[in-house]
Motif scaffolding. Structure first.
Motif, PDB file in Angstrom:
ATOM      1  N   ASP A 140       0.826  -1.201   0.000  1.00  0.00           N
ATOM      2  CA  ASP A 140       0.000   0.000   0.000  1.00  0.00           C
ATOM      3  C   ASP A 140       0.864   1.256   0.000  1.00  0.00           C
ATOM      4  O   ASP A 140       2.001   1.249   0.450  1.00  0.00           O
ATOM      5  CB  ASP A 140      -0.926   0.006   1.212  1.00  0.00           C
ATOM      6  CG  ASP A 140      -1.868  -1.194   1.217  1.00  0.00           C
ATOM      7  OD1 ASP A 140      -2.136  -1.722   0.130  1.00  0.00           O
ATOM      8  OD2 ASP A 140      -2.319  -1.588   2.297  1.00  0.00           O
ATOM      9  N   LEU A 141       0.282   2.343  -0.487  1.00  0.00           N
ATOM     10  CA  LEU A 141       0.973   3.622  -0.582  1.00  0.00           C
ATOM     11  C   LEU A 141       0.458   4.551   0.515  1.00  0.00           C
ATOM     12  O   LEU A 141      -0.741   4.779   0.625  1.00  0.00           O
ATOM     13  CB  LEU A 141       0.723   4.250  -1.957  1.00  0.00           C
ATOM     14  CG  LEU A 141       1.331   5.605  -2.245  1.00  0.00           C
ATOM     15  CD1 LEU A 141       2.852   5.506  -2.309  1.00  0.00           C
ATOM     16  CD2 LEU A 141       0.797   6.158  -3.558  1.00  0.00           C
ATOM     17  N   SER A 142       1.361   5.066   1.329  1.00  0.00           N
ATOM     18  CA  SER A 142       1.013   6.007   2.387  1.00  0.00           C
ATOM     19  C   SER A 142       1.441   7.405   1.947  1.00  0.00           C
ATOM     20  O   SER A 142       2.597   7.626   1.600  1.00  0.00           O
ATOM     21  CB  SER A 142       1.719   5.625   3.689  1.00  0.00           C
ATOM     22  OG  SER A 142       1.450   6.579   4.676  1.00  0.00           O
ATOM     23  N   LEU A 143       0.492   8.338   1.957  1.00  0.00           N
ATOM     24  CA  LEU A 143       0.742   9.695   1.494  1.00  0.00           C
ATOM     25  C   LEU A 143       0.543  10.692   2.629  1.00  0.00           C
ATOM     26  O   LEU A 143      -0.474  10.646   3.326  1.00  0.00           O
ATOM     27  CB  LEU A 143      -0.219  10.055   0.354  1.00  0.00           C
ATOM     28  CG  LEU A 143      -0.134   9.217  -0.908  1.00  0.00           C
ATOM     29  CD1 LEU A 143      -1.350   9.452  -1.786  1.00  0.00           C
ATOM     30  CD2 LEU A 143       1.122   9.553  -1.676  1.00  0.00           C
ATOM     31  N   SER A 144       1.500  11.589   2.818  1.00  0.00           N
ATOM     32  CA  SER A 144       1.357  12.718   3.738  1.00  0.00           C
ATOM     33  C   SER A 144       1.170  13.953   2.869  1.00  0.00           C
ATOM     34  O   SER A 144       2.106  14.420   2.230  1.00  0.00           O
ATOM     35  CB  SER A 144       2.606  12.877   4.599  1.00  0.00           C
ATOM     36  OG  SER A 144       2.800  11.721   5.372  1.00  0.00           O
ATOM     37  N   LEU A 145      -0.064  14.476   2.845  1.00  0.00           N
ATOM     38  CA  LEU A 145      -0.399  15.554   1.916  1.00  0.00           C
ATOM     39  C   LEU A 145      -0.925  16.798   2.621  1.00  0.00           C
ATOM     40  O   LEU A 145      -1.724  17.540   2.059  1.00  0.00           O
ATOM     41  CB  LEU A 145      -1.437  15.057   0.904  1.00  0.00           C
ATOM     42  CG  LEU A 145      -0.986  13.907   0.009  1.00  0.00           C
ATOM     43  CD1 LEU A 145      -2.134  13.404  -0.842  1.00  0.00           C
ATOM     44  CD2 LEU A 145       0.170  14.341  -0.872  1.00  0.00           C
ATOM     45  N   GLY A 146      -0.502  17.016   3.858  1.00  0.00           N
ATOM     46  CA  GLY A 146      -0.916  18.210   4.562  1.00  0.00           C
ATOM     47  C   GLY A 146      -2.229  18.071   5.300  1.00  0.00           C
ATOM     48  O   GLY A 146      -2.709  19.027   5.893  1.00  0.00           O
ATOM     49  N   PHE A 147      -2.835  16.891   5.270  1.00  0.00           N
ATOM     50  CA  PHE A 147      -4.047  16.658   6.041  1.00  0.00           C
ATOM     51  C   PHE A 147      -3.659  16.306   7.474  1.00  0.00           C
ATOM     52  O   PHE A 147      -2.494  16.064   7.777  1.00  0.00           O
ATOM     53  CB  PHE A 147      -4.868  15.507   5.440  1.00  0.00           C
ATOM     54  CG  PHE A 147      -5.326  15.751   4.029  1.00  0.00           C
ATOM     55  CD1 PHE A 147      -6.131  16.837   3.719  1.00  0.00           C
ATOM     56  CD2 PHE A 147      -4.959  14.895   3.007  1.00  0.00           C
ATOM     57  CE1 PHE A 147      -6.556  17.056   2.419  1.00  0.00           C
ATOM     58  CE2 PHE A 147      -5.380  15.105   1.716  1.00  0.00           C
ATOM     59  CZ  PHE A 147      -6.180  16.192   1.410  1.00  0.00           C
ATOM     60  N   LEU A 154      -3.998   6.509   3.019  1.00  0.00           N
ATOM     61  CA  LEU A 154      -3.515   5.175   2.659  1.00  0.00           C
ATOM     62  C   LEU A 154      -4.217   4.732   1.381  1.00  0.00           C
ATOM     63  O   LEU A 154      -5.443   4.646   1.340  1.00  0.00           O
ATOM     64  CB  LEU A 154      -3.781   4.178   3.787  1.00  0.00           C
ATOM     65  CG  LEU A 154      -3.108   2.825   3.638  1.00  0.00           C
ATOM     66  CD1 LEU A 154      -1.597   2.973   3.766  1.00  0.00           C
ATOM     67  CD2 LEU A 154      -3.620   1.861   4.673  1.00  0.00           C
ATOM     68  N   PHE A 155      -3.441   4.500   0.320  1.00  0.00           N
ATOM     69  CA  PHE A 155      -3.987   4.058  -0.960  1.00  0.00           C
ATOM     70  C   PHE A 155      -3.669   2.583  -1.145  1.00  0.00           C
ATOM     71  O   PHE A 155      -2.501   2.189  -1.169  1.00  0.00           O
ATOM     72  CB  PHE A 155      -3.391   4.874  -2.115  1.00  0.00           C
ATOM     73  CG  PHE A 155      -3.931   4.485  -3.459  1.00  0.00           C
ATOM     74  CD1 PHE A 155      -5.174   4.910  -3.869  1.00  0.00           C
ATOM     75  CD2 PHE A 155      -3.195   3.680  -4.307  1.00  0.00           C
ATOM     76  CE1 PHE A 155      -5.688   4.560  -5.093  1.00  0.00           C
ATOM     77  CE2 PHE A 155      -3.690   3.315  -5.545  1.00  0.00           C
ATOM     78  CZ  PHE A 155      -4.945   3.756  -5.937  1.00  0.00           C
ATOM     79  N   VAL A 156      -4.700   1.756  -1.262  1.00  0.00           N
ATOM     80  CA  VAL A 156      -4.523   0.314  -1.455  1.00  0.00           C
ATOM     81  C   VAL A 156      -4.253   0.052  -2.932  1.00  0.00           C
ATOM     82  O   VAL A 156      -5.041   0.441  -3.794  1.00  0.00           O
ATOM     83  CB  VAL A 156      -5.774  -0.460  -0.988  1.00  0.00           C
ATOM     84  CG1 VAL A 156      -5.593  -1.949  -1.201  1.00  0.00           C
ATOM     85  CG2 VAL A 156      -6.072  -0.159   0.472  1.00  0.00           C
ATOM     86  N   THR A 157      -3.140  -0.618  -3.217  1.00  0.00           N
ATOM     87  CA  THR A 157      -2.740  -0.894  -4.591  1.00  0.00           C
ATOM     88  C   THR A 157      -3.649  -1.966  -5.192  1.00  0.00           C
ATOM     89  O   THR A 157      -3.767  -3.050  -4.639  1.00  0.00           O
ATOM     90  CB  THR A 157      -1.278  -1.385  -4.644  1.00  0.00           C
ATOM     91  OG1 THR A 157      -0.455  -0.423  -3.990  1.00  0.00           O
ATOM     92  CG2 THR A 157      -0.808  -1.559  -6.069  1.00  0.00           C
ATOM     93  N   PRO A 158      -4.301  -1.670  -6.338  1.00  0.00           N
ATOM     94  CA  PRO A 158      -5.164  -2.677  -6.961  1.00  0.00           C
ATOM     95  C   PRO A 158      -4.359  -3.799  -7.619  1.00  0.00           C
ATOM     96  O   PRO A 158      -3.157  -3.673  -7.854  1.00  0.00           O
ATOM     97  CB  PRO A 158      -5.961  -1.884  -7.987  1.00  0.00           C
ATOM     98  CG  PRO A 158      -5.225  -0.631  -8.205  1.00  0.00           C
ATOM     99  CD  PRO A 158      -4.362  -0.388  -7.011  1.00  0.00           C
ATOM    100  N   GLU A 159      -5.060  -4.870  -7.947  1.00  0.00           N
ATOM    101  CA  GLU A 159      -4.452  -6.040  -8.585  1.00  0.00           C
ATOM    102  C   GLU A 159      -3.930  -5.674  -9.973  1.00  0.00           C
ATOM    103  O   GLU A 159      -4.590  -4.965 -10.720  1.00  0.00           O
ATOM    104  CB  GLU A 159      -5.509  -7.141  -8.717  1.00  0.00           C
ATOM    105  CG  GLU A 159      -4.953  -8.515  -8.969  1.00  0.00           C
ATOM    106  CD  GLU A 159      -4.246  -9.104  -7.772  1.00  0.00           C
ATOM    107  OE1 GLU A 159      -3.298  -9.876  -7.998  1.00  0.00           O
ATOM    108  OE2 GLU A 159      -4.611  -8.796  -6.638  1.00  0.00           O
TER     109      GLU A 159
END
Length: 175
Positions: free
Chosen positions: A100-107, A112-117
């Protein structure tokens, strides 16, 4: 007939395209992709060249569309597709947590973005995201979803942008 539909698709080595049971299948070293073959569109493969023909005069535009989709399938199973994203802004970071991709975007919370198949996401640096896969449409869709969390804003240019995207900046309000 459509000009796009008339263009032949040259198949690279190791890639084969075939039709069976109403499906068009492209198989190559990076995987297999399939789409449903619409009625009125015929596919012939001879000597490593795929040609499309329209059986019905009302399906001419559809023949060109299917030819473009199959050309993208052939490129995807042989080379793959890549979309690069950049994070612009103080404290904006991307990191992989397993798949999964973890993003820190000022929120106030990390996204957390779950990577699709069928899609691979990599972060070479903290401010770069590379999305790769065999299906051009899914790669573009995943990149657009990631960009959609914080699209670039026109005043400071902060946000998630495509690497080849230029942000048109606006001048600040004057008193």
């Amino acid at each position: 007939m459509s000009r796009v539909a008339k263009l032949p698709i040259t198949l690279p080595k190791g890639v084969e395209v075939k039709t069976q049971n109403g499906q068009i299948e492209a198989k190559g070293p990076k995987g297999t992709l399939t789409i449903t073959q619409p009625e009125g569109v015929a596919l012939t493969v001879e000597n490593g060249i795929a040609q499309f023909a329209s059986n019905d005069s009302s399906k001419v535009a559809l023949t060109g569309t299917i030819r473009a989709i199959v050309a993208n399938m052939v490129t995807g199973v042989s080379e793959g597709f890549t979309r690069k994203l950049e994070l612009v802004g103080v404290g904006y970071r991307a990191a992989m947590q397993g798949k999964d991709l973890s993003l820190s975007l000022g929120f106030s919370h990390p996204v957390l973005f779950v990577t699709p198949e069928g899609i691979t996401i990599a972060t070479p640096t903290q401010t770069e995201i590379v999305v790769t896969g065999t299906d051009k449409q899914r790669v573009g869709e995943v990149a657009a979803k990631i960009r959609g969390y914080r699209p670039p804003e026109p005043y400071k240019g902060k946000g998630v942008k495509y690497s080849d995207e230029t942000i048109i900046r606006k001048e600040a309000k004057k008193a």
